[in-house]
Design a protein around this motif. Structure first.
Motif, short mmCIF file in Angstrom:
data_model
loop_
_atom_site.label_atom_id
_atom_site.label_comp_id
_atom_site.label_asym_id
_atom_site.label_seq_id
_atom_site.Cartn_x
_atom_site.Cartn_y
_atom_site.Cartn_z
N ASP A 250 0.83 -1.21 0.00
CA ASP A 250 0.00 0.00 0.00
C ASP A 250 0.86 1.27 0.00
N THR A 251 1.95 1.25 0.77
CA THR A 251 2.84 2.41 0.80
C THR A 251 3.42 2.68 -0.58
N ILE A 252 3.88 1.63 -1.23
CA ILE A 252 4.49 1.81 -2.56
C ILE A 252 3.46 2.30 -3.57
N GLU A 253 2.29 1.67 -3.55
CA GLU A 253 1.27 2.05 -4.54
C GLU A 253 0.76 3.46 -4.32
N ASN A 254 0.88 3.96 -3.09
CA ASN A 254 0.36 5.31 -2.79
C ASN A 254 1.37 6.42 -3.14
N GLN A 255 2.60 6.03 -3.49
CA GLN A 255 3.58 7.03 -3.90
C GLN A 255 3.22 7.53 -5.31
N THR A 256 3.36 8.83 -5.55
CA THR A 256 3.05 9.35 -6.87
C THR A 256 4.10 8.87 -7.89
N ALA A 257 3.71 8.85 -9.15
CA ALA A 257 4.63 8.42 -10.20
C ALA A 257 5.85 9.34 -10.25
N ALA A 258 5.64 10.62 -9.99
CA ALA A 258 6.75 11.56 -10.05
C ALA A 258 7.83 11.23 -9.02
N ILE A 259 7.43 10.92 -7.79
CA ILE A 259 8.43 10.65 -6.75
C ILE A 259 9.01 9.26 -6.91
N LYS A 260 8.24 8.32 -7.42
CA LYS A 260 8.80 6.99 -7.70
C LYS A 260 9.91 7.10 -8.74
N GLY A 261 9.73 7.99 -9.70
CA GLY A 261 10.77 8.16 -10.72
C GLY A 261 12.09 8.55 -10.11
#
Length: 423
Positions: free
Chosen positions: A107-118
């Motif tokens: 859930d933590t990973i999926e809730n991160q925005t695509a911009a910050i995951k990049g």
């Protein structure tokens, strides 16, 4: 520039799950007192709700932080560490931090925005999670814009082209007492980290990354990059040097190229006359920088279970909302971003959230219709930012753009070769 060798091929080889209880060490940047107090309170609250885990909190001065992390022995490395976003790939290469995919919740990973995951992903592994993000925008003084018959674009799709922006500056200069209606925060210095954060979007918007296929030559010094930087430098004639840092707040300039962090000061100074929109489009869509500090796990932690529990807690809605409400930054989790009082449809900084939600998110995936881009994801980032900043500063001072960018590209590529391409 960087001569230390990378560690094991398995970046998690020195990590143990541990018991999930006991004391874990946390390193954070020693920032302003209010920020330190906020972080300390978060850690105290975590301890209260997780009685089996105690935190050894250590604030380290910013000018000592990178060296401390790079040189720490395995025994000295923290279990959880606050990291400067663009340095994540470097810290990962040096095995200072470890992938967190297996230690934080889905859930933590999926809730991160695509911009910050990049920003936080290196070679397919997630190395950090972020409470907040950042973004650039063109800030405008509506009263001064109206006087010149200028209307701020409200979306990236409607951004001024670079040519149109030159015309806008001409109109504004005609009514400006010293003919300098534009601010770029020169007081920050272009050879600092601000240089690459604020102006790499010039190259991305023109359609070129700074690094392509592991080399700067052919990208950073391409004809496309040179033309874009020359156009950017041509706006110097309209630019207030802003030595006091208040050119926009004081009304000396009508337009200012700046990040979200000055919104509170701008709003206080301009009130309802504050308008915000995209940076100019250099041909391949308006772009903004994104990314900021994030939280990672030490590369040799012996209690990854407890470290992961703390990272999950830091990314909870309660913590992210509290932290970003205090500093005004855009949340880096989708649920907190949706709930934000500042960011989102119909809210004061709707434009900034819209561009962060349209993330490329890295410079190797540039497209016309994406906006937010992280700084180059490479272990050689320290030399990239140093050389790009030097080139920008030189061009702004009147040096030839092609020569300056080529010199920067050669220096970057030489460093990469010297370090075996950071393999």
């Amino acid at each position: 520039m960087l001569t230390s060798c990378s560690g094991t091929a398995d970046p998690s080889a020195r990590v143990d799950a541990g018991s999930g209880t006991g004391t874990i060490t946390v390193w954070a940047l020693d920032g302003q007192s209010a920020e330190n107090e906020a972080i300390q309170k978060i850690m105290d609250d975590f301890e209260k709700s997780n009685g089996d885990i105690t935190i050894d909190m250590q604030f380290i001065p910013a000018d000592q932080f990178t060296t401390a992390l790079q040189t720490a022995s395995d025994e000295e490395l923290p279990d959880v560490v606050e990291v400067d976003g663009p340095l994540i790939a470097n810290f990962a290469y040096l095995n200072r931090i470890a992938p967190i995919d297996d230690w934080v919740s889905k859930d933590t990973i999926e809730n991160q925005t695509a911009a910050i995951k990049g920003q936080n992903t290196v070679d397919g592994d997630l190395y950090a999670v972020g409470m907040m993000n950042s973004g650039l925008a063109m800030w405008g003084n509506k009263k001064l814009l109206d006087a010149a018959g200028v209307t701020m674009p409200s979306s990236a799709a409607d951004a001024w082209t670079a040519e149109e922006f030159s015309d806008v500056l001409d109109k504004l200069a005609a009514l400006d007492p010293d003919g300098r209606p534009f601010g770029l925060a020169e007081n920050n210095g272009f050879s600092t980290e601000y240089g690459i954060y604020a102006f790499a979007p010039v190259l991305w918007s023109a359609g070129t990354p700074l690094i392509e296929d592991g080399r700067a030559s052919g990208a950073l010094d391409s004809e496309t990059a040179v033309e874009a930087v020359e156009t950017w430098a041509s706006w110097r004639q309209y630019t207030d040097p802003d030595t006091d840092g208040v050119a926009f707040q004081s009304g000396r300039v009508a337009l200012n190229w700046m990040g979200n962090w000055l919104y509170p000061a701008y709003k206080e100074a301009l009130g309802d006359d504050l308008v915000v929109g995209p940076l100019p489009d250099f041909g391949q869509g308006a772009k903004t920088g994104s990314g900021t500090i994030a939280w990672s796990m030490g590369g040799a932690t012996k209690n990854a279970t407890a470290a992961g529990a703390l990272l999950d807690y830091l990314m909870s809605d309660e913590v992210v909302n509290e932290y970003t409400s205090a500093n005004g930054a855009p949340p880096a989790t989708t649920t907190a971003l949706t709930a934000s009082a500042l960011y989102g449809d119909g809210k004061p900084l709707a434009y900034l959230s819209a561009q962060l939600n349209s993330a490329c998110p890295t410079e190797d995936t540039l497209k016309v219709d994406c906006v937010a881009v992280s700084r180059p994801i490479t272990a050689g980032y320290p030399v990239v930012t140093a050389e790009f900043g030097k080139a920008l500063s030189a061009v702004w001072g009147g040096a030839d753009a092609a020569e300056s960018l080529s010199a920067a590209a050669r220096a970057i590529d030489r460093d990469f070769v010297d370090n075996d391409d950071y393999k």
